[in-house]
Design a protein around this motif. Sequence first.
Motif, PDB file in Angstrom:
ATOM      1  N   ASN A   1       0.734  -1.335  -0.001  1.00  0.00           N
ATOM      2  CA  ASN A   1      -0.025  -0.075   0.001  1.00  0.00           C
ATOM      3  C   ASN A   1       0.997   1.290   0.072  1.00  0.00           C
ATOM      4  O   ASN A   1       2.012   1.420   0.477  1.00  0.00           O
TER       5      ASN A   1
ATOM      6  N   LYS B   1      -7.416  12.010 -12.031  1.00  0.00           N
ATOM      7  CA  LYS B   1      -8.575  11.365 -11.443  1.00  0.00           C
ATOM      8  C   LYS B   1      -9.201  12.470 -10.257  1.00  0.00           C
ATOM      9  O   LYS B   1      -8.854  13.211  -9.476  1.00  0.00           O
TER      10      LYS B   1
ATOM     11  N   PRO C   1      -6.839  -6.753 -12.790  1.00  0.00           N
ATOM     12  CA  PRO C   1      -6.369  -5.862 -11.885  1.00  0.00           C
ATOM     13  C   PRO C   1      -5.517  -4.810 -12.426  1.00  0.00           C
ATOM     14  O   PRO C   1      -5.263  -3.710 -12.029  1.00  0.00           O
TER      15      PRO C   1
ATOM     16  N   THR D   1      -7.167  -2.668 -15.079  1.00  0.00           N
ATOM     17  CA  THR D   1      -8.183  -1.553 -14.429  1.00  0.00           C
ATOM     18  C   THR D   1      -7.276  -0.360 -13.886  1.00  0.00           C
ATOM     19  O   THR D   1      -7.532   0.835 -14.076  1.00  0.00           O
ATOM     20  N   GLN D   2      -6.101  -0.544 -13.185  1.00  0.00           N
ATOM     21  CA  GLN D   2      -5.250  -0.051 -12.521  1.00  0.00           C
ATOM     22  C   GLN D   2      -4.574   1.073 -13.564  1.00  0.00           C
ATOM     23  O   GLN D   2      -4.713   2.329 -13.299  1.00  0.00           O
ATOM     24  N   LEU D   3      -4.281   0.536 -14.564  1.00  0.00           N
ATOM     25  CA  LEU D   3      -3.296   1.194 -15.534  1.00  0.00           C
ATOM     26  C   LEU D   3      -3.762   1.846 -16.506  1.00  0.00           C
ATOM     27  O   LEU D   3      -3.323   2.293 -17.201  1.00  0.00           O
TER      28      LEU D   3
ATOM     29  N   GLU E   1      -3.549   5.748 -16.965  1.00  0.00           N
ATOM     30  CA  GLU E   1      -2.171   5.648 -17.259  1.00  0.00           C
ATOM     31  C   GLU E   1      -1.450   5.348 -18.711  1.00  0.00           C
ATOM     32  O   GLU E   1      -0.103   5.756 -19.051  1.00  0.00           O
TER      33      GLU E   1
ATOM     34  N   ARG F   1     -10.995   5.692 -16.887  1.00  0.00           N
ATOM     35  CA  ARG F   1     -11.626   4.756 -16.040  1.00  0.00           C
ATOM     36  C   ARG F   1     -12.727   5.347 -15.227  1.00  0.00           C
ATOM     37  O   ARG F   1     -12.438   6.240 -14.505  1.00  0.00           O
TER      38      ARG F   1
ATOM     39  N   GLN G   1     -15.457   4.430 -11.988  1.00  0.00           N
ATOM     40  CA  GLN G   1     -15.772   3.332 -10.909  1.00  0.00           C
ATOM     41  C   GLN G   1     -16.635   3.591  -9.898  1.00  0.00           C
ATOM     42  O   GLN G   1     -16.498   4.895  -9.608  1.00  0.00           O
TER      43      GLN G   1
ATOM     44  N   TYR H   1     -16.485  -1.140 -13.012  1.00  0.00           N
ATOM     45  CA  TYR H   1     -15.750  -0.243 -13.570  1.00  0.00           C
ATOM     46  C   TYR H   1     -16.162  -0.246 -15.181  1.00  0.00           C
ATOM     47  O   TYR H   1     -16.679  -0.967 -15.798  1.00  0.00           O
TER      48      TYR H   1
END
Lengths: 302, 400
Positions: free
Chosen positions: A52, A145, A190, A193-195, A198, A203, A205, A227
Amino acid sequence: MRYCHAIRAAALALTAVAAAVLSPAVARAELLPARETADVLPRGSFAIGVFNPLRVGTWAGEFEVNPLVMLVAPHVTLRTPLKVAEKPGEWRWTLETGLSLPTGAWRLAKPLGLAGDLVPSCKVVGDDPQRSGSCERPGWLLAGKLGLLISKGFVDAAGQERGTLTLRAQTAGALPLVGDAARPLHAWAPVETQLNPELGQSRSQVRVAYDHAVADFLRLRGELGAYLLGRPLEDDTSPVVASAYLGADLRTSTHTRLTLGAIYWNSDRHQREESKGSDGYAKVERVRSHEVWPTVDFLWQW
Amino acid sequence: MTTPTTSPRKSIARRAALLLVALSLAVGQLGCEPFADPQDFDRQEVLIFKRSTLVPPKVQPQPAQLRVVAWNVKYGAARIPFWFDCWGDRVQMSKAEVDANMAKLYAAIDELNPDVLMTEEIEVNSRRSAYFDMVRGILENTDLNYAAYYETWDSQYVASEGVGRINLGNAIFSKYPITKAERIRQVDRTDQDGLTAMFYIKRAIGRAEIEVRSGSRVVAMVVHTEAYDNDGTKQKQIKQIHDLALKETLPVVVGGDFNELPPSAAKVVGFMDEREKAVCSSDFVQPPYTPAVMKPFYDDMVPFIDLSQYGGSELEQKRYYTHTVLGPDEKNDKGEAGFWNRTLDYLFVSKGTSWVAGSADVAQQKGQKLGGANGLGPVLTQDYLRLSDHAPVTGLWEVK
């Protein structure tokens, strides 16, 4: 099938660890607070995990950065409380804003960056600039974001907030600066969705989580997420992704906790299934992918 | 004596642990697509694909004459310089690029007009080829009616260079019904680490039984052996193919990319499409060729081009070269434009059957008459140098 066995084995191993640390010795009278809610860290407090990011409570709200990524992909997230709970169980609202310049991470090779993993390394162009037309490196961009976190507590007979319901709505996008946007990775859900922002896409959500203290040292958490990923026009991949998380947080000392869980992802990753049709010949259909990933982290807060 | 009691806290802990086990196992049941298909079989039947509307093939005479083509189609990439070629850095194509390249492949297949087509490096669901189903594409856009697809590389996601999902294999297409199709596992490389090996291609022989007339069957075997091993894997794979072909009781044709030179190759090192200095991964350096391993095929089967026709000099052999990494629109480090510079692709048939004189050839370029000046033709109109990094090999197979 080996993959399934490995997941089951990992789940059992994690559970064994969970059982081992479920000791009354680490219990404290005060409830372990819920994570990832609309609450921000108090001014002067810090929190960090093995995986984290670092969170710092300041006069302006809570700042979040990932120190390992900061050098090659500068970024920051700020959470600003809009409505703070005066007493346990009340609604609280927090605004979430963030900015990042991720391109350095895409262009640098290991160990600093990801070039050669997930995106092209363009090694040939490095030695033979005449071939530059064939290099498909992601261009420079600014990703941002904007989101909202809303939490509501549920108080027990003793007046403690035992359950916390949190709604997170967020949208993220990118502003291209120089060069071409990369194509979507179509990677594991994962990662994808995260990148996605970038890489120059977007995205949006919505996630709903409920976190409940079953003991003063143990919380259980469930979360559902939906998402919507931005895709280029020629990309026929479904933009809809769903997730479901189940896990537990275990207090291991006054300032530390262990989190364990598993997250299920449902997405379109161009998976196809072949079967024999009624005419005896092959039949092919595209199906959505199911992924299950274990989650684990060790968190410090002080 | 008192009965031991469980404290409320321990009870909660036990219940929480049990709940976690139950939930984890329940969730764990759902994610069952393997990261990479281990292809854990020795011999396995595969599904057969059929054209949506059949094109009636000609009735075969006695003896049957089948036009056979084997072609490594480089996953529809034509001359796009991919990163492992070391002449460019491309890792994926747009759908428009693949559509355009496939249209040219269909035209070339129509021109060669095979009764049996064996393709290597064909893809059905790969990110790099825009998830194009090339088996379905060839079936619906040529006169071929049936196909068997032999998957050799099926990975959910290859992270290296962002390759992504891969589903690559070999295929056999036929105008006549395929009555049985199976894939036969070849040995794997032993010179890779476990992680690389897990996501690496697994070589397999594709075998199909084809009914050319009622009650009259032949066997086609499509092969594509290892290219970059340094542990003798390719040699073992070639021997396995030879041994299996000789065991067939039906007439057999073996075709494909053997990644090996003919036993009498005049040039065995220093090809014009090789880089003078390494500019990409050492994983893609060509290990020394071992042409002698091909000799048993020339001894025990009937090659489409026999060694006397192949000749003894580079000048003579150039006519039958089938491969060049470098295309005609690109130049090597010495400024030479790419052209076919070695033979790696072959057709062999079982003894007792034969190639019709003047029919067998390598389809190298536009304007060439198949079979040579006195050959059966046709004169080629398609630009084969720009369709793949391999040229199709072809012949008219006569089966009594």
